[in-house]
Structures are given as C-alpha cells and as structure tokens.
Design a protein around this motif. Structure first.
Motif, mmCIF file in Angstrom:
data_model
loop_
_atom_site.group_PDB
_atom_site.id
_atom_site.type_symbol
_atom_site.label_atom_id
_atom_site.label_comp_id
_atom_site.label_asym_id
_atom_site.label_seq_id
_atom_site.Cartn_x
_atom_site.Cartn_y
_atom_site.Cartn_z
ATOM 1 N N ALA A 1 0.749 -1.178 -0.130
ATOM 2 C CA ALA A 1 -0.089 -0.037 0.137
ATOM 3 C C ALA A 1 0.985 1.284 0.018
ATOM 4 O O ALA A 1 0.703 2.109 -0.806
ATOM 5 C CB ALA A 1 -0.852 0.004 1.026
ATOM 6 N N VAL A 2 2.133 1.216 0.941
ATOM 7 C CA VAL A 2 2.774 2.364 0.892
ATOM 8 C C VAL A 2 3.524 2.496 -0.710
ATOM 9 O O VAL A 2 3.448 3.721 -1.141
ATOM 10 C CB VAL A 2 3.787 2.176 1.808
ATOM 11 C CG1 VAL A 2 4.932 3.202 1.755
ATOM 12 C CG2 VAL A 2 3.208 2.106 3.111
ATOM 13 N N ILE A 3 4.015 1.588 -1.108
ATOM 14 C CA ILE A 3 4.768 1.605 -2.483
ATOM 15 C C ILE A 3 3.668 1.999 -3.452
ATOM 16 O O ILE A 3 3.734 3.019 -4.241
ATOM 17 C CB ILE A 3 5.171 0.017 -2.795
ATOM 18 C CG1 ILE A 3 6.118 -0.383 -2.137
ATOM 19 C CG2 ILE A 3 5.525 0.000 -4.631
ATOM 20 C CD1 ILE A 3 6.738 -1.749 -1.929
ATOM 21 N N PHE A 4 2.551 1.483 -3.562
ATOM 22 C CA PHE A 4 1.234 1.727 -4.498
ATOM 23 C C PHE A 4 0.952 3.342 -4.515
ATOM 24 O O PHE A 4 0.639 4.173 -5.220
ATOM 25 C CB PHE A 4 0.266 0.881 -4.423
ATOM 26 C CG PHE A 4 0.378 -0.560 -4.916
ATOM 27 C CD1 PHE A 4 1.577 -1.015 -5.490
ATOM 28 C CD2 PHE A 4 -0.551 -1.470 -4.613
ATOM 29 C CE1 PHE A 4 1.822 -2.275 -5.972
ATOM 30 C CE2 PHE A 4 -0.204 -2.833 -5.044
ATOM 31 C CZ PHE A 4 0.908 -3.076 -5.591
ATOM 32 N N GLY A 5 0.772 3.740 -3.128
ATOM 33 C CA GLY A 5 0.747 4.916 -2.813
ATOM 34 C C GLY A 5 1.710 6.027 -3.599
ATOM 35 O O GLY A 5 1.344 7.109 -3.833
ATOM 36 N N ALA A 6 2.973 5.609 -2.992
ATOM 37 C CA ALA A 6 4.154 6.582 -3.659
ATOM 38 C C ALA A 6 3.942 6.417 -5.139
ATOM 39 O O ALA A 6 4.177 7.504 -5.784
ATOM 40 C CB ALA A 6 5.382 6.127 -2.944
ATOM 41 N N PHE A 7 3.671 5.498 -5.735
ATOM 42 C CA PHE A 7 3.586 5.130 -7.191
ATOM 43 C C PHE A 7 2.393 6.010 -7.745
ATOM 44 O O PHE A 7 2.614 6.748 -8.776
ATOM 45 C CB PHE A 7 3.382 3.640 -7.374
ATOM 46 C CG PHE A 7 3.394 3.277 -9.013
ATOM 47 C CD1 PHE A 7 4.542 3.609 -9.995
ATOM 48 C CD2 PHE A 7 2.262 3.141 -9.515
ATOM 49 C CE1 PHE A 7 4.553 3.268 -11.077
ATOM 50 C CE2 PHE A 7 2.117 2.560 -10.957
ATOM 51 C CZ PHE A 7 3.261 2.833 -11.956
ATOM 52 N N GLY A 8 1.324 6.033 -7.157
ATOM 53 C CA GLY A 8 0.204 6.789 -7.430
ATOM 54 C C GLY A 8 0.389 8.256 -7.341
ATOM 55 O O GLY A 8 0.077 9.163 -8.278
ATOM 56 N N ALA A 9 0.938 8.665 -6.443
ATOM 57 C CA ALA A 9 1.344 10.034 -5.867
ATOM 58 C C ALA A 9 2.461 10.523 -7.046
ATOM 59 O O ALA A 9 2.475 11.757 -7.279
ATOM 60 C CB ALA A 9 1.923 10.379 -4.554
ATOM 61 N N HIS A 10 3.421 9.945 -7.264
ATOM 62 C CA HIS A 10 4.502 10.269 -8.267
ATOM 63 C C HIS A 10 4.400 9.948 -9.810
ATOM 64 O O HIS A 10 4.339 10.833 -10.670
ATOM 65 C CB HIS A 10 5.974 10.008 -7.473
ATOM 66 C CG HIS A 10 6.098 10.595 -6.199
ATOM 67 N ND1 HIS A 10 6.124 11.907 -5.807
ATOM 68 C CD2 HIS A 10 5.930 9.810 -4.942
ATOM 69 C CE1 HIS A 10 6.146 12.112 -4.535
ATOM 70 N NE2 HIS A 10 5.938 10.862 -4.015
ATOM 71 N N ALA A 11 4.642 8.805 -9.867
ATOM 72 C CA ALA A 11 4.765 8.119 -11.445
ATOM 73 C C ALA A 11 3.437 8.273 -12.050
ATOM 74 O O ALA A 11 3.434 8.544 -13.365
ATOM 75 C CB ALA A 11 5.045 6.700 -11.301
ATOM 76 N N LEU A 12 2.263 8.149 -11.498
ATOM 77 C CA LEU A 12 1.059 8.195 -12.061
ATOM 78 C C LEU A 12 0.501 9.480 -12.186
ATOM 79 O O LEU A 12 -0.590 9.873 -12.920
ATOM 80 C CB LEU A 12 0.017 6.990 -11.542
ATOM 81 C CG LEU A 12 0.461 5.705 -11.509
ATOM 82 C CD1 LEU A 12 -0.694 4.814 -10.732
ATOM 83 C CD2 LEU A 12 0.456 5.128 -13.192
ATOM 84 N N LYS A 13 0.945 10.346 -11.494
ATOM 85 C CA LYS A 13 0.016 11.715 -11.553
ATOM 86 C C LYS A 13 0.039 12.644 -12.900
ATOM 87 O O LYS A 13 -0.969 13.031 -13.137
ATOM 88 C CB LYS A 13 1.003 12.812 -10.582
ATOM 89 C CG LYS A 13 0.234 13.847 -10.143
ATOM 90 C CD LYS A 13 0.940 14.548 -8.919
ATOM 91 C CE LYS A 13 -0.005 15.496 -8.135
ATOM 92 N NZ LYS A 13 0.824 16.137 -7.190
ATOM 93 N N LYS A 14 0.934 12.087 -13.821
ATOM 94 C CA LYS A 14 0.977 12.622 -14.972
ATOM 95 C C LYS A 14 0.280 12.012 -16.090
ATOM 96 O O LYS A 14 -0.185 12.104 -17.118
ATOM 97 C CB LYS A 14 2.615 12.868 -15.400
ATOM 98 C CG LYS A 14 3.192 13.860 -14.762
ATOM 99 C CD LYS A 14 4.930 13.937 -15.217
ATOM 100 C CE LYS A 14 5.615 14.843 -14.382
ATOM 101 N NZ LYS A 14 6.924 14.827 -14.604
ATOM 102 N N LEU A 15 -0.109 10.512 -15.568
ATOM 103 C CA LEU A 15 -0.520 9.730 -16.480
ATOM 104 C C LEU A 15 -2.084 9.695 -16.451
ATOM 105 O O LEU A 15 -2.967 9.576 -17.236
ATOM 106 C CB LEU A 15 0.057 8.340 -16.403
ATOM 107 C CG LEU A 15 -0.715 6.962 -17.253
ATOM 108 C CD1 LEU A 15 -0.285 7.369 -18.788
ATOM 109 C CD2 LEU A 15 -0.190 5.933 -16.630
ATOM 110 N N LEU A 16 -2.544 9.811 -15.287
ATOM 111 C CA LEU A 16 -4.024 9.516 -14.653
ATOM 112 C C LEU A 16 -4.689 10.971 -14.702
ATOM 113 O O LEU A 16 -4.082 12.167 -14.163
ATOM 114 C CB LEU A 16 -4.209 8.969 -13.490
ATOM 115 C CG LEU A 16 -3.604 7.544 -13.097
ATOM 116 C CD1 LEU A 16 -3.545 7.137 -11.798
ATOM 117 C CD2 LEU A 16 -4.229 6.671 -14.580
#
Length: 124
Positions: A16-31
């Motif tokens: 959950a921590v990994i996915f949360g960081a992934f969502g907040a950083h890597a996916l922010k531009k994609l989603l």
C-alpha cells in the motif's frame, strides 16, 4: 493461522505504501483526477485492512472457523477490491480497459463488509 495473517497484513501494508507513492508520483502525469482518486481509494482500503488484519492477528486466536472466515473475507476482499481498482484505472489510462474487472470490485467490497460483520459477531 496467526502467523500467516500477520505476514499477509505486513505485505499488504508495505505494498500500500509502494502503490501510494507510485500513484502520487509516477501516475500523477498519466492519470486524470478521477482516475487518481479511484487509485487512491484502492490504496486507502488496502492500508486500512492491512491494519485491521494486524490488529486481528495480534488480538484473536484465529482458531475458530468464524475467525478464519473473517480473516479470509478481509484478505480476499482487499485483494479483489483494491487490485481490481488498480487494474481498471491503469488499463483505462492506457486505453485498454479491462472491463471484466468491473464486477470484481463490488464482490471484493462485499467480502470486506462480510469480514466486518463477522468481526462484529465475534464480539457479540
């Protein structure tokens, strides 16, 4: 059963921590904003239920059938609920929506609700 519950909960929490960081950083531009909120919902529910499983694992014997059903409901529920949301959001972002995941999300939610009702029943 207790050791397995604690191990599963700790893995869910770490992911959950990994996915949360992934969502907040890597996916922010994609989603888009709605997709990001949906992804965050999956992460929140995953983390909440990781904590619930940790608390259950440390406080209940997990020897009765009722307690085992409760733990399995939480485990399967969070996997179906959160991971189907991740799949739906990511596949939609790449214009290859995996529509078969749509009905899986509410099934996971029902299992989470069942887990909560079984937990309530253990206290009654």
């Amino acid at each position: 059963m207790t050791q397995f519950t604690l191990l599963f909960a700790s893995i869910l929490g770490g992911l959950a921590v990994i996915f949360g960081a992934f969502g907040a950083h890597a996916l922010k531009k994609l989603l888009n904003e709605d997709q990001l909120k949906s992804f965050e919902t999956g992460v929140k529910y995953q983390l909440y239920h990781a904590f619930v499983l940790l608390i259950i694992g440390f406080n209940l014997s997990l020897e009765t059938a009722l307690e085992k059903y409760m733990v399995y409901s939480f485990m399967l529920g969070v996997v179906l609920f959160s991971f189907s949301i991740y799949g739906l959001v990511l596949s939609a972002a790449y214009n290859k929506k995996l529509k078969f995941l749509g009905p899986i999300t509410p099934l996971g939610g029902l299992l989470l609700v069942l887990g909560w009702f079984l937990l309530t029943y253990t206290f009654v």
